[in-house]
Design an enzyme around this catalytic site. Structure first.
Site, PDB file in Angstrom:
ATOM      1  N   HIS A 145     -58.770 -63.803 -47.536  1.00  0.00           N
ATOM      2  CA  HIS A 145     -58.114 -65.164 -46.662  1.00  0.00           C
ATOM      3  C   HIS A 145     -58.515 -64.311 -45.091  1.00  0.00           C
ATOM      4  CE1 HIS A 145     -55.062 -66.901 -44.567  1.00  0.00           C
ATOM      5  NE2 HIS A 145     -54.577 -65.680 -44.243  1.00  0.00           N
ATOM      6  N   HIS A 147     -58.769 -66.048 -40.957  1.00  0.00           N
ATOM      7  CA  HIS A 147     -58.196 -66.795 -39.651  1.00  0.00           C
ATOM      8  C   HIS A 147     -59.377 -67.317 -38.912  1.00  0.00           C
ATOM      9  CE1 HIS A 147     -54.529 -64.743 -39.472  1.00  0.00           C
ATOM     10  NE2 HIS A 147     -54.126 -65.530 -41.021  1.00  0.00           N
ATOM     11  N   GLU A 175     -76.932 -77.457 -46.751  1.00  0.00           N
ATOM     12  CA  GLU A 175     -76.711 -75.999 -47.666  1.00  0.00           C
ATOM     13  C   GLU A 175     -75.222 -76.047 -48.409  1.00  0.00           C
ATOM     14  OE1 GLU A 175     -77.857 -72.357 -48.252  1.00  0.00           O
ATOM     15  OE2 GLU A 175     -80.415 -73.775 -48.353  1.00  0.00           O
ATOM     16  N   HIS A 216     -53.578 -71.903 -40.093  1.00  0.00           N
ATOM     17  CA  HIS A 216     -53.217 -70.916 -40.674  1.00  0.00           C
ATOM     18  C   HIS A 216     -54.833 -70.597 -40.574  1.00  0.00           C
ATOM     19  CE1 HIS A 216     -51.201 -67.232 -42.340  1.00  0.00           C
ATOM     20  NE2 HIS A 216     -52.746 -67.285 -42.143  1.00  0.00           N
TER      21      HIS A 216
HETATM   22  O1  2HA Z   1     -50.909 -61.354 -41.288  1.00  0.00           O
HETATM   23  O2  2HA Z   1     -53.237 -63.208 -42.353  1.00  0.00           O
HETATM   24  O3  2HA Z   1     -51.410 -65.049 -44.012  1.00  0.00           O
HETATM   25  C1  2HA Z   1     -51.701 -61.412 -42.848  1.00  0.00           C
HETATM   26  C2  2HA Z   1     -51.833 -62.682 -42.673  1.00  0.00           C
HETATM   27  C3  2HA Z   1     -50.944 -63.246 -43.628  1.00  0.00           C
HETATM   28 ZN    ZN Z   2     -53.252 -65.139 -42.076  1.00  0.00          ZN
END
Ligand code: 2HA
Ligand code: ZN
Length: 291
Positions: A145, A147, A175, A216
């Site tokens: 995960h 950003h 691609e 997010h």
């Molecule tokens: O701070 O990215 O979604 C960690 C993250 C929470």
């Molecule tokens: Zn996050």
């Protein structure tokens, strides 16, 4: 072997630094989890301690937050509130290896977080994703995960619809449909770290390798660090091209057509999901199939 000397930790830390270098991990943003192989556990367990307290996993009641498909397994995870830029210089303070109990309902720390702390605030989402990913393909071990700015920017201007997001991204770099033929799922804005967003992401990860979180960031999965990082990198690069195109015009003069996408299937041995290959009327960006 010592965890700090292992290929696993070196690859994990390198990915953290690579993500930071891309600008995807401001402050404590982002988290990374890895489901260890039995061989890796065997190799490293002389460095583990088994005196840690068994702790509940998240926001839910214990019986609601069980991950039975992952019972007894070990995971290398980032720490809550820890900065990605600090992982490579000091993995032992910023990451942990955790083990789940036999019900998959509690965890204990067996290595790391040496100055204290908890695993990532998104631990339930990571475990939920790792569980559904394992069920569809046992080789998927990484959930990531971060950003990335261009992916996030697009969530303000494109309809929050998986078909539109995928199609617009596909058109930006040839691609893309080869790398993720099942496309991108989109989660509307929700409170992060919570059960709703975890469940929504899990639904996507049952079939797709990428989930965008509106306003997010994004989640992705992969067999290993190279594939997970490469996947995020590909999506974000295509998103960057789309941001540039949209900065110049709300209309494309030229693009890749559905028929041309279908021509990729055979030579590249993929089956691009037809849900993303709908006809468009003109070059307008962000059209829904029903527009
Ligand atoms: O701070 O990215 O979604 C960690 C993250 C929470
Ligand atoms: Zn996050």
């Amino acid at each position: 072997m010592k965890v700090l000397d292992s290929k696993l930790m070196k690859s994990y830390a390198r990915m953290a630094s690579d993500g930071y270098a891309q600008g995807w991990h401001e402050r404590n943003g982002g988290n990374l989890s890895y489901r260890m192989t039995r061989a890796e556990v065997e190799e490293l367990k002389e460095d583990f301690h088994y005196d840690g307290e068994w702790k509940t996993i998240g926001w839910q009641k214990e019986e609601e937050s069980a991950f039975p498909g992952l019972a007894g397994e070990y995971f290398l995870v980032s720490g809550s509130g820890k900065y990605f830029r600090n992982i490579e210089p000091d993995p032992e303070a910023n990451t942990a290896i955790i083990q789940l109990n036999d019900a998959g309902s509690r965890y204990r720390i067996v290595w790391g977080l040496k100055d204290g702390g908890r695993p990532t605030s998104e631990l339930p989402t990571h475990l939920g994703n790792l569980e559904v990913c394992k069920a569809r393909d046992e080789n998927i071990r990484v959930v990531y995960h971060c950003h990335p700015a261009n992916i996030i920017a697009l969530t303000f201007v494109l309809p929050l619809d998986s078909r539109v997001f995928t199609r617009e991204i596909y058109e930006m770099i040839t691609e893309c449909p080869i790398v993720f033929p099942e496309g991108i799922g989109v989660v509307p804005w929700m409170v992060c770290g919570g059960k709703l967003i975890s469940d929504a992401t899990k639904e996507i990860m049952k079939k797709q390798d990428v989930a965008v979180w509106a306003h997010h960031g994004a989640f992705c999965c992969g067999y290993d660090f190279d594939l997970a990082f490469g996947l995020m990198h590909t999506v974000e690069k295509a998103a960057e091209v789309l941001v540039k195109v949209m900065s110049m015009s709300d209309r494309k003069r030229n693009t890749i057509t559905p028929a041309q996408f279908r021509d990729l299937n055979e030579p590249f041995g993929v089956k691009i999901n037809e849900a993303f290959l709908y006809e468009k009327k003109d070059g307008t960006i962000g059209q829904l199939p029903e527009d």
